[in-house]
Scaffold this active site. Structure first.
Site, PDB file in Angstrom:
ATOM      1  N   HIS A  75       0.835  -1.206   0.000  1.00 52.18           N
ATOM      2  CA  HIS A  75       0.000   0.000   0.000  1.00 52.18           C
ATOM      3  C   HIS A  75       0.871   1.258   0.000  1.00 52.18           C
ATOM      4  O   HIS A  75       0.591   2.217   0.715  1.00 52.18           O
ATOM      5  CB  HIS A  75      -0.916   0.002   1.228  1.00 52.18           C
ATOM      6  CG  HIS A  75      -1.930  -1.095   1.209  1.00 52.18           C
ATOM      7  ND1 HIS A  75      -2.665  -1.464   2.324  1.00 52.18           N
ATOM      8  CD2 HIS A  75      -2.344  -1.892   0.203  1.00 52.18           C
ATOM      9  CE1 HIS A  75      -3.474  -2.456   1.992  1.00 52.18           C
ATOM     10  NE2 HIS A  75      -3.300  -2.738   0.716  1.00 52.18           N
TER      11      HIS A  75
HETATM   12  C1  LIG Z   1       0.438  -7.751  -4.678  1.00 54.30           C
HETATM   13  C2  LIG Z   1      -0.507  -6.610  -4.385  1.00 54.30           C
HETATM   14  C3  LIG Z   1      -1.731  -6.865  -3.802  1.00 54.30           C
HETATM   15  C4  LIG Z   1      -2.617  -5.826  -3.517  1.00 54.30           C
HETATM   16  N1  LIG Z   1      -3.843  -6.118  -2.976  1.00 54.30           N
HETATM   17  C5  LIG Z   1      -4.718  -5.110  -2.768  1.00 54.30           C
HETATM   18  C6  LIG Z   1      -6.030  -5.401  -2.278  1.00 54.30           C
HETATM   19  O1  LIG Z   1      -6.395  -6.564  -2.046  1.00 54.30           O
HETATM   20  N2  LIG Z   1      -6.874  -4.357  -2.060  1.00 54.30           N
HETATM   21  C7  LIG Z   1      -6.514  -3.062  -2.294  1.00 54.30           C
HETATM   22  O2  LIG Z   1      -7.335  -2.159  -2.074  1.00 54.30           O
HETATM   23  N3  LIG Z   1      -5.272  -2.771  -2.753  1.00 54.30           N
HETATM   24  C8  LIG Z   1      -4.387  -3.758  -2.998  1.00 54.30           C
HETATM   25  N4  LIG Z   1      -3.133  -3.462  -3.475  1.00 54.30           N
HETATM   26  C9  LIG Z   1      -2.764  -2.049  -3.633  1.00 54.30           C
HETATM   27  C10 LIG Z   1      -3.281  -1.445  -4.942  1.00 54.30           C
HETATM   28  O3  LIG Z   1      -3.043  -2.345  -6.009  1.00 54.30           O
HETATM   29  C11 LIG Z   1      -2.570  -0.117  -5.170  1.00 54.30           C
HETATM   30  O4  LIG Z   1      -2.817   0.773  -4.087  1.00 54.30           O
HETATM   31  C12 LIG Z   1      -3.032   0.563  -6.452  1.00 54.30           C
HETATM   32  O5  LIG Z   1      -3.012  -0.295  -7.570  1.00 54.30           O
HETATM   33  C13 LIG Z   1      -2.141   1.747  -6.729  1.00 54.30           C
HETATM   34  O6  LIG Z   1      -2.625   2.396  -7.863  1.00 54.30           O
HETATM   35  P1  LIG Z   1      -1.743   3.445  -8.625  1.00 54.30           P
HETATM   36  O7  LIG Z   1      -2.557   3.950  -9.774  1.00 54.30           O
HETATM   37  O8  LIG Z   1      -1.172   4.417  -7.661  1.00 54.30           O
HETATM   38  O9  LIG Z   1      -0.472   2.647  -9.189  1.00 54.30           O
HETATM   39  P2  LIG Z   1      -0.362   1.267  -9.962  1.00 54.30           P
HETATM   40  O10 LIG Z   1      -1.625   0.477  -9.910  1.00 54.30           O
HETATM   41  O11 LIG Z   1       0.900   0.651  -9.477  1.00 54.30           O
HETATM   42  O12 LIG Z   1      -0.184   1.730 -11.483  1.00 54.30           O
HETATM   43  C14 LIG Z   1       1.000   2.311 -11.951  1.00 54.30           C
HETATM   44  C15 LIG Z   1       1.266   1.779 -13.358  1.00 54.30           C
HETATM   45  O13 LIG Z   1       2.300   2.546 -13.957  1.00 54.30           O
HETATM   46  C16 LIG Z   1       3.196   1.690 -14.594  1.00 54.30           C
HETATM   47  N5  LIG Z   1       4.510   2.372 -14.671  1.00 54.30           N
HETATM   48  C17 LIG Z   1       5.361   2.690 -13.666  1.00 54.30           C
HETATM   49  N6  LIG Z   1       6.421   3.349 -14.140  1.00 54.30           N
HETATM   50  C18 LIG Z   1       6.236   3.477 -15.483  1.00 54.30           C
HETATM   51  C19 LIG Z   1       6.993   4.053 -16.552  1.00 54.30           C
HETATM   52  N7  LIG Z   1       8.165   4.663 -16.337  1.00 54.30           N
HETATM   53  N8  LIG Z   1       6.496   3.965 -17.820  1.00 54.30           N
HETATM   54  C20 LIG Z   1       5.324   3.351 -18.070  1.00 54.30           C
HETATM   55  N9  LIG Z   1       4.555   2.797 -17.098  1.00 54.30           N
HETATM   56  C21 LIG Z   1       5.018   2.852 -15.828  1.00 54.30           C
HETATM   57  C22 LIG Z   1       3.229   0.433 -13.740  1.00 54.30           C
HETATM   58  O14 LIG Z   1       3.677  -0.666 -14.488  1.00 54.30           O
HETATM   59  C23 LIG Z   1       1.746   0.332 -13.356  1.00 54.30           C
HETATM   60  O15 LIG Z   1       1.026  -0.356 -14.364  1.00 54.30           O
HETATM   61  C24 LIG Z   1      -2.239  -4.489  -3.808  1.00 54.30           C
HETATM   62  C25 LIG Z   1      -1.007  -4.223  -4.413  1.00 54.30           C
HETATM   63  C26 LIG Z   1      -0.157  -5.283  -4.715  1.00 54.30           C
HETATM   64  C27 LIG Z   1       1.166  -4.965  -5.403  1.00 54.30           C
END
Ligand SMILES: Cc1cc2nc3c(=O)[nH]c(=O)nc-3n(C[C@H](O)[C@H](O)[C@H](O)COP(=O)(O)OP(=O)(O)OC[C@H]3O[C@@H](n4cnc5c(N)ncnc54)[C@H](O)[C@@H]3O)c2cc1C
Length: 321
Positions: free
Chosen positions: A259
């Site tokens: 998280h």
């Molecule tokens: C194993 C795991 C289990 C989880 N389980 C839960 C759960 O059960 N319930 C819950 O509420 N939350 C859960 N989470 C947390 C939740 O997934 C995250 O809080 C959420 O996805 C974050 O969203 P975000 O948009 O900030 O980033 P992300 O979802 O991480 O999206 C960022 C994206 O940007 C891409 N990226 C990064 N750098 C670059 C770059 N330079 N160029 C191109 N693309 C790039 C990455 O590949 C990714 O696809 C879990 C996370 C993980 C890792």
């Protein structure tokens, strides 16, 4: 709408303080896309500060030490990293209703696979945590300070390996940890991952609350509903009772809740990275919409909040705020 997949953004290009284009690498070749209106970074709490730092937006000293030209000295980029970090107790049980027991042999794995294919039910159809709850580890708090999860299996957190013993775990973590880490550039090469320093349990209160969490889990493990299942605690090993022993167990075995938030946090002070309209402070035509903008952790899992931040960003753009 055009979506480019399997592409890694290397940097954002600016004209003075205005975001103009992104440069990305795909199939080993660089590409450049100009933004007609604005650029929205959504690379997550690790990727977003990394891309900003590669682009010259971040703490000036850090950028200069890696030879990156400073476009805007924004000292908060990559700081304030916050995460839920969970400690656990693991129990062996006579019950056969754990994933470890169900998936022990090739035969039972085959049956589980068949059940899933035919009915979409059985072990492969369930989430990791079947039950959960909030609790207060001390009296007088405004709200519960920990969250716990009952997980019907015992697996290595990173390899995923399932030991053959029928066993389960109860995990808990502090909802609002005070420890803060950071994400920093290690190299001007975008293919090099940034350095992540989590600083878990650097705040004394985080460790004290996690010890209290393990003590509460101990009471649950010894209470009647679980006692009926002949539970025997296998982690930490029997006799790990003092605060110092529990602290050592936590520091050795606690695992991330995945998280991570806060590395480009919203605010109006000097260390804030985005303003309340998700715009990068001091820059034009550049917003962030992902978990990195959260100033602190929420008392729960972070995914729905990240989706909400994306929805909010859409509203802000539609209304041109
Ligand atoms: C194993 C795991 C289990 C989880 N389980 C839960 C759960 O059960 N319930 C819950 O509420 N939350 C859960 N989470 C947390 C939740 O997934 C995250 O809080 C959420 O996805 C974050 O969203 P975000 O948009 O900030 O980033 P992300 O979802 O991480 O999206 C960022 C994206 O940007 C891409 N990226 C990064 N750098 C670059 C770059 N330079 N160029 C191109 N693309 C790039 C990455 O590949 C990714 O696809 C879990 C996370 C993980 C890792």
């Amino acid at each position: 709408l055009h979506i480019e997949t399997d592409a890694q953004v290397s940097r954002i290009e600016f004209s003075a303080q205005t975001a103009e284009a992104i440069v990305y690498e795909k199939d080993g070749a660089p590409h450049r896309v100009r933004a007609r209106r604005e650029i929205i970074l959504s690379a997550g709490s690790i990727g977003t500060p990394h891309v900003l730092q590669l682009s010259g937006v971040g703490p000036a000293g850090l950028l200069q030490s890696h030879g990156v030209k400073v476009v805007h000295d924004l000292p908060g980029v990559g700081g304030n990293l916050s995460d839920h970090i969970g400690a656990r107790r693991v129990y062996a049980t006579s019950s056969r209703n754990t994933i470890n027991a169900m998936m022990r042999s090739r035969f039972s794995q085959g049956l589980a696979g068949l059940e899933y294919l035919l009915n979409r039910s059985g072990p492969p159809s369930i989430g990791a945590a079947l039950a959960g709850g909030y609790a207060s580890t001390e009296p007088g708090l405004d709200a519960p300070d920990i969250q716990m999860f009952f997980i019907p299996f015992n697996a290595d957190s990173y390899s995923g390996a399932l030991p053959p013993t029928s066993s389960f775990q109860i995990i808990g973590y502090r909802n609002h940890p005070e420890s803060r880490g950071n994400v920093t550039l290690q190299s001007p090469d975008p293919r090099q991952a940034p350095k992540i320093v989590a600083n878990y349990f650097s705040a004394e209160k985080d460790i004290a609350t996690t010890i209290a969490t393990l003590r509460l889990i101990d009471r649950i493990g010894k209470a009647e509903p679980l006692r009926k299942l002949d539970v025997v605690q296998i982690e930490p090993v029997a006799g790990t009772d003092s605060d110092a022993e529990l602290e050592a167990h936590i520091r050795e075995t606690a695992t991330t809740g995945f998280h991570q938030v806060g590395t480009c946090r919203m605010g109006t002070d000097d260390l804030a990275v985005v303003d309340p309209a998700l715009k990068v402070r001091g820059m034009e035509k550049l917003r962030i919409a992902d978990g990195s903008v959260m100033p602190t952790l929420i008392s729960g899992n972070t995914n729905s909040v990240c989706i909400m931040i994306g929805e909010k960003c859409t509203d802000l753009i539609r209304n041109r705020m």
